[in-house]
Write a protein that holds these residues in place. Structure first.
Motif, PDB file in Angstrom:
ATOM      1  N   ARG A 284    -104.087  -9.964   9.980  1.00  0.00           N
ATOM      2  CA  ARG A 284    -103.721  -9.001   8.947  1.00  0.00           C
ATOM      3  C   ARG A 284    -103.137  -7.725   9.556  1.00  0.00           C
ATOM      4  O   ARG A 284    -102.332  -7.045   8.908  1.00  0.00           O
ATOM      5  CB  ARG A 284    -104.920  -8.680   8.058  1.00  0.00           C
ATOM      6  CG  ARG A 284    -105.368  -9.859   7.200  1.00  0.00           C
ATOM      7  CD  ARG A 284    -106.259  -9.389   6.042  1.00  0.00           C
ATOM      8  NE  ARG A 284    -107.280  -8.449   6.447  1.00  0.00           N
ATOM      9  CZ  ARG A 284    -108.421  -8.780   7.052  1.00  0.00           C
ATOM     10  NH1 ARG A 284    -108.693 -10.065   7.289  1.00  0.00           N
ATOM     11  NH2 ARG A 284    -109.301  -7.857   7.395  1.00  0.00           N
ATOM     12  N   VAL A 285    -103.535  -7.389  10.784  1.00  0.00           N
ATOM     13  CA  VAL A 285    -102.906  -6.264  11.467  1.00  0.00           C
ATOM     14  C   VAL A 285    -101.417  -6.545  11.632  1.00  0.00           C
ATOM     15  O   VAL A 285    -100.559  -5.690  11.350  1.00  0.00           O
ATOM     16  CB  VAL A 285    -103.562  -6.005  12.844  1.00  0.00           C
ATOM     17  CG1 VAL A 285    -102.712  -5.034  13.672  1.00  0.00           C
ATOM     18  CG2 VAL A 285    -104.970  -5.446  12.670  1.00  0.00           C
ATOM     19  N   ARG A 286    -101.088  -7.744  12.070  1.00  0.00           N
ATOM     20  CA  ARG A 286     -99.681  -8.106  12.248  1.00  0.00           C
ATOM     21  C   ARG A 286     -98.936  -8.100  10.914  1.00  0.00           C
ATOM     22  O   ARG A 286     -97.817  -7.607  10.810  1.00  0.00           O
ATOM     23  CB  ARG A 286     -99.556  -9.477  12.911  1.00  0.00           C
ATOM     24  CG  ARG A 286     -98.110  -9.852  13.173  1.00  0.00           C
ATOM     25  CD  ARG A 286     -97.968 -11.241  13.754  1.00  0.00           C
ATOM     26  NE  ARG A 286     -96.553 -11.522  13.939  1.00  0.00           N
ATOM     27  CZ  ARG A 286     -95.865 -11.234  15.043  1.00  0.00           C
ATOM     28  NH1 ARG A 286     -96.472 -10.658  16.056  1.00  0.00           N
ATOM     29  NH2 ARG A 286     -94.581 -11.503  15.122  1.00  0.00           N
ATOM     30  N   LEU A 287     -99.575  -8.648   9.886  1.00  0.00           N
ATOM     31  CA  LEU A 287     -98.947  -8.647   8.562  1.00  0.00           C
ATOM     32  C   LEU A 287     -98.689  -7.216   8.093  1.00  0.00           C
ATOM     33  O   LEU A 287     -97.605  -6.900   7.587  1.00  0.00           O
ATOM     34  CB  LEU A 287     -99.840  -9.386   7.562  1.00  0.00           C
ATOM     35  CG  LEU A 287     -99.384  -9.345   6.095  1.00  0.00           C
ATOM     36  CD1 LEU A 287     -98.024 -10.029   5.939  1.00  0.00           C
ATOM     37  CD2 LEU A 287    -100.429 -10.003   5.193  1.00  0.00           C
ATOM     38  N   ALA A 288     -99.678  -6.353   8.250  1.00  0.00           N
ATOM     39  CA  ALA A 288     -99.510  -4.949   7.838  1.00  0.00           C
ATOM     40  C   ALA A 288     -98.371  -4.288   8.611  1.00  0.00           C
ATOM     41  O   ALA A 288     -97.620  -3.477   8.054  1.00  0.00           O
ATOM     42  CB  ALA A 288    -100.813  -4.179   8.060  1.00  0.00           C
ATOM     43  N   ALA A 289     -98.230  -4.644   9.895  1.00  0.00           N
ATOM     44  CA  ALA A 289     -97.152  -4.078  10.704  1.00  0.00           C
ATOM     45  C   ALA A 289     -95.791  -4.525  10.188  1.00  0.00           C
ATOM     46  O   ALA A 289     -94.858  -3.721  10.070  1.00  0.00           O
ATOM     47  CB  ALA A 289     -97.334  -4.487  12.164  1.00  0.00           C
ATOM     48  N   GLU A 290     -95.655  -5.788   9.858  1.00  0.00           N
ATOM     49  CA  GLU A 290     -94.376  -6.284   9.344  1.00  0.00           C
ATOM     50  C   GLU A 290     -94.064  -5.673   7.983  1.00  0.00           C
ATOM     51  O   GLU A 290     -92.923  -5.307   7.694  1.00  0.00           O
ATOM     52  CB  GLU A 290     -94.398  -7.811   9.263  1.00  0.00           C
ATOM     53  CG  GLU A 290     -94.456  -8.490  10.619  1.00  0.00           C
ATOM     54  CD  GLU A 290     -94.340 -10.005  10.514  1.00  0.00           C
ATOM     55  OE1 GLU A 290     -93.944 -10.506   9.427  1.00  0.00           O
ATOM     56  OE2 GLU A 290     -94.625 -10.704  11.502  1.00  0.00           O
ATOM     57  N   LEU A 291     -95.071  -5.559   7.142  1.00  0.00           N
ATOM     58  CA  LEU A 291     -94.853  -5.005   5.811  1.00  0.00           C
ATOM     59  C   LEU A 291     -94.510  -3.513   5.868  1.00  0.00           C
ATOM     60  O   LEU A 291     -93.938  -2.974   4.911  1.00  0.00           O
ATOM     61  CB  LEU A 291     -96.096  -5.217   4.939  1.00  0.00           C
ATOM     62  CG  LEU A 291     -96.360  -6.652   4.481  1.00  0.00           C
ATOM     63  CD1 LEU A 291     -97.709  -6.738   3.771  1.00  0.00           C
ATOM     64  CD2 LEU A 291     -95.248  -7.152   3.564  1.00  0.00           C
ATOM     65  N   ARG A 292     -94.836  -2.864   6.976  1.00  0.00           N
ATOM     66  CA  ARG A 292     -94.531  -1.436   7.095  1.00  0.00           C
ATOM     67  C   ARG A 292     -93.022  -1.199   7.021  1.00  0.00           C
ATOM     68  O   ARG A 292     -92.553  -0.208   6.450  1.00  0.00           O
ATOM     69  CB  ARG A 292     -95.096  -0.889   8.414  1.00  0.00           C
ATOM     70  CG  ARG A 292     -94.828   0.590   8.656  1.00  0.00           C
ATOM     71  CD  ARG A 292     -95.472   1.442   7.556  1.00  0.00           C
ATOM     72  NE  ARG A 292     -95.157   2.846   7.741  1.00  0.00           N
ATOM     73  CZ  ARG A 292     -95.951   3.694   8.386  1.00  0.00           C
ATOM     74  NH1 ARG A 292     -97.084   3.281   8.918  1.00  0.00           N
ATOM     75  NH2 ARG A 292     -95.609   4.956   8.505  1.00  0.00           N
ATOM     76  N   LEU A 293     -92.238  -2.127   7.570  1.00  0.00           N
ATOM     77  CA  LEU A 293     -90.790  -1.993   7.512  1.00  0.00           C
ATOM     78  C   LEU A 293     -90.303  -2.081   6.067  1.00  0.00           C
ATOM     79  O   LEU A 293     -89.400  -1.347   5.653  1.00  0.00           O
ATOM     80  CB  LEU A 293     -90.125  -3.073   8.359  1.00  0.00           C
ATOM     81  CG  LEU A 293     -88.598  -3.046   8.399  1.00  0.00           C
ATOM     82  CD1 LEU A 293     -88.083  -1.689   8.846  1.00  0.00           C
ATOM     83  CD2 LEU A 293     -88.071  -4.140   9.304  1.00  0.00           C
ATOM     84  N   MET A 294     -90.902  -2.966   5.296  1.00  0.00           N
ATOM     85  CA  MET A 294     -90.523  -3.071   3.890  1.00  0.00           C
ATOM     86  C   MET A 294     -90.900  -1.795   3.136  1.00  0.00           C
ATOM     87  O   MET A 294     -90.173  -1.337   2.247  1.00  0.00           O
ATOM     88  CB  MET A 294     -91.204  -4.278   3.236  1.00  0.00           C
ATOM     89  CG  MET A 294     -90.736  -4.522   1.802  1.00  0.00           C
ATOM     90  SD  MET A 294     -91.695  -5.790   0.965  1.00  0.00           S
ATOM     91  CE  MET A 294     -93.289  -4.962   0.799  1.00  0.00           C
ATOM     92  N   THR A 295     -92.038  -1.198   3.497  1.00  0.00           N
ATOM     93  CA  THR A 295     -92.438   0.065   2.876  1.00  0.00           C
ATOM     94  C   THR A 295     -91.412   1.154   3.168  1.00  0.00           C
ATOM     95  O   THR A 295     -91.023   1.930   2.285  1.00  0.00           O
ATOM     96  CB  THR A 295     -93.818   0.497   3.393  1.00  0.00           C
ATOM     97  OG1 THR A 295     -94.787  -0.482   3.023  1.00  0.00           O
ATOM     98  CG2 THR A 295     -94.226   1.848   2.815  1.00  0.00           C
ATOM     99  N   ASP A 296     -90.934   1.211   4.419  1.00  0.00           N
ATOM    100  CA  ASP A 296     -89.908   2.188   4.761  1.00  0.00           C
ATOM    101  C   ASP A 296     -88.636   1.949   3.955  1.00  0.00           C
ATOM    102  O   ASP A 296     -87.975   2.895   3.523  1.00  0.00           O
ATOM    103  CB  ASP A 296     -89.594   2.115   6.256  1.00  0.00           C
ATOM    104  CG  ASP A 296     -90.711   2.675   7.114  1.00  0.00           C
ATOM    105  OD1 ASP A 296     -91.587   3.364   6.567  1.00  0.00           O
ATOM    106  OD2 ASP A 296     -90.707   2.423   8.326  1.00  0.00           O
TER     107      ASP A 296
END
Length: 419
Positions: free
Chosen positions: A259-271
Motif C-alpha cells: 500500500r505504500v507503493r500504491l500510495a506513492a503511485e497515486l500521488r502523481l494522480m493527485t498532483d
C-alpha cells in the motif's frame, strides 16, 4: 493566485499585534499545495511563518488544524505549528501566523540508509500512528475505517480519470489494487496525511518538528510513507520502515509495503488533479507525460497485486522489482525521454515553480505597499520592510490604509475527494 510576500507580511502584522515585520522571504512549497508560505522577521528579530490559504477549503482547514495541534501538544515529542494569530484579507484570504519551527527541512534524497536520522524518522511516525484515534475524532478531523478509506481512494481514482490524462493501463492497475480485498484489512490510525520534505524539520540526527497538518486523518498508515518512497533511496526507505515497525506497539499488517507503493503511485494522480483544478496547464502536461511513462514501466509489474496461483509466466516475461525502480528527474522541455520511473518525487523540485525558490534579498520602500502594484507583480525577492526619510529612527512598517495588504490564489486540496 499567489500574493506578494510584502502583502502577507502586512497581514501578519495585523494578525499578531506588535510583530512589526522588518523582512519577509518566500518559502518553498510543492506545486499544487493549497497554501503559500513566507518567512517574516519581526523588529525583535524573531522569525515567524505566515501561511496563506489559497482556497476556501484550505482556509477552513486552518482552524481545524489548530484544534488538532492543541490536542497533540504533549502527546508528541516534536515541535508543532502553534498559531499565534490569524487574519482575513478582503478577498476572504485566511492567513495564519506561527513562530518558526526549530531545525531545517529534511531533503529525502539525502537520507542515508541505516543512519540515525532515518531511524528517528521511523520512530517519529510510529509515535504518531500509536496515538489513540479518539484524539483526532475530538479535533473533528476525518476518520475512516479501512473500507471507508478504500472507498475514498476509489472516488479519487474516478476524479483522476475525469481529467482525461490518466492512461487506461494505470487506471486498471490501480483499480485492481483497490479492489483486492487482501490489501484492505488493517486498523486505521492517526496519520499526518502527507509527509512532504518541507513538513519534516531536523536538527542533526533528530526529527525536531512536523508541519503541514491540513490533511491529517484517521486513515491508512501507508499514506505517510508515500512521498518518502518517491524521494529517498530504496535502502533509506527500508531503514525508515524497519525502525517504524520495531517502534510500533503493533506490527504493521503484511500488506503495508504494497500500500505504500500504491500510495506513492497515486500521488502523481493527485498532483494531476490539483494542477487541473488550479488551471496550471504546464503542470498538467508534465504530470500527463510522467503518467504515460509510468504506465509503460509497469505493464508487466505485479508489485501491487500478485497474480493468482496458476501456471508460471512465459519465459522472458518482464516483472519489475520495486527495488530496481529508480526515481529520476523529469525535464519538462524534453519530449523524447524514454525512462522515468515513479517521477512524482521530482515533480516537487523547486525548479518547477518560480514561487518555490526564495530569490535574492532586495530592499523595498514604503511605496511598494500600494495594493494595485502588489497584486499585479510576481512573487518578489526577499523583501526588507523599511521606512523612508519621513519616518526616521524606526523600523516599523509604514502606516497602511484599511483596504491595504490583503491576499489570495486557488489550488485544490487533498482533504475531500469530491471537492
Amino acid at each position: 493566485m499567489l500574493r506578494r510576500p510584502l502583502v502577507l507580511a502586512a497581514l501578519a502584522d495585523t494578525a499578531v499585534p506588535g510583530l512589526l515585520p522588518t523582512q519577509v522571504q518566500p518559502m518553498s512549497a510543492r506545486p499544487g499545495s493549497p497554501y503559500q508560505r513566507v518567512r517574516v522577521t519581526g523588529q525583535d528579530q524573531r522569525h515567524w511563518t505566515v501561511q496563506s490559504a489559497l482556497t476556501e477549503a484550505a482556509g477552513s482547514a486552518l482552524d481545524q488544524t489548530q484544534s488538532l495541534v492543541r490536542l497533540l501538544n504533549g502527546r508528541l515529542t516534536v515541535g508543532l505549528p502553534h498559531i499565534a494569530g490569524m487574519a482575513t484579507g478582503p478577498e476572504g484570504t485566511t492567513v495564519a501566523v506561527y513562530p518558526e519551527l526549530p531545525g531545517a527541512p529534511l531533503a529525502f534524497d539525502e537520507l542515508t540508509p541505516r543512519s540515525a536520522l532515518a531511524r528517528a524518522l521511523g520512530v517519529t511516525l510510529a509515535n504518531l500512528h500509536d496515538l489513540e484515534p479518539g484524539v483526532y475524532e475530538e479535533a473533528g478531523v476525518p476518520s475512516y475505517d479501512a473500507e471507508g478509506y478504500r472507498a475514498r481512494r476509489l472516488a479519487e481514482l474516478d476524479l483522476g480519470a475525469a481529467t482525461g490524462h490518466v492512461p487506461a493501463g494505470l487506471l486498471a492497475r490501480w483499480e485492481r489494487a483497490l479492489e483486492d480485498v487482501a490489501l484492505w484489512h488493517f486498523p486505521t490510525v492517526p496519520t499526518h496525511g502527507s509527509v512532504d520534505e518541507d513538513d519534516v524539520y531536523v536538527d542533526g540526527d533528530d526529527v525536531v518538528a512536523l508541519d503541514g497538518w491540513h490533511v491529517a486523518a484517521v486513515s491508512d498508515p501507508a499514506i505517510d510513507f508515500a512521498t518518502l518512497f518517491l524521494g529517498a533511496t530504496p535502502d533509506a526507505v527500508d531503514t525508515v520502515i524497519e525502525s517504524y515497525a520495531q517502534a510500533r506497539r503493533e506490527r504493521p499488517d503484511t500488506q503495508f509495503e504494497r500500500r505504500v507503493r500504491l500510495a506513492a503511485e497515486l500521488r502523481l494522480m493527485t498532483d494531476l488533479r490539483e494542477a487541473s483544478t488550479a488551471g496550471d496547464e504546464a503542470m498538467v502536461h508534465r504530470c500527463a507525460k510522467a503518467l504515460q511513462r509510468l504506465e509503460a514501466q509497469t505493464q508487466d509489474d505485479t508489485s501491487l497485486t500478485p497474480p493468482p496461483p496458476g501456471p508460471r509466466s512465459k519465459p522472458g516475461a518482464a516483472v519489475v522489482d520495486p527495488e530496481d525502480i529508480e526515481v529520476v528527474d523529469e525535464n519538462p522541455t524534453t519530449d523524447d525521454e524514454d525512462t522515468l520511473d515513479l517521477p512524482v518525487a521530482h515533480l516537487h523540485d523547486d525548479e518547477l515553480d518560480a514561487a518555490d525558490e526564495p530569490p535574492a534579498e532586495e530592499s523595498l520602500i514604503e511605496d511598494d505597499l500600494d495594493d494595485e502594484e502588489l497584486g499585479d507583480d510576481e512573487l518578489g525577492d526577499e523583501e526588507s520592510l523599511v521606512t523612508d526619510e519621513e519616518h526616521p529612527g524606526t523600523d516599523e512598517m509604514p502606516e497602511r490604509g484599511a483596504d491595504e495588504a490583503r491576499p489570495r490564489r486557488d489550488t485544490s486540496s487533498e482533504q475531500d475527494p469530491t471537492s
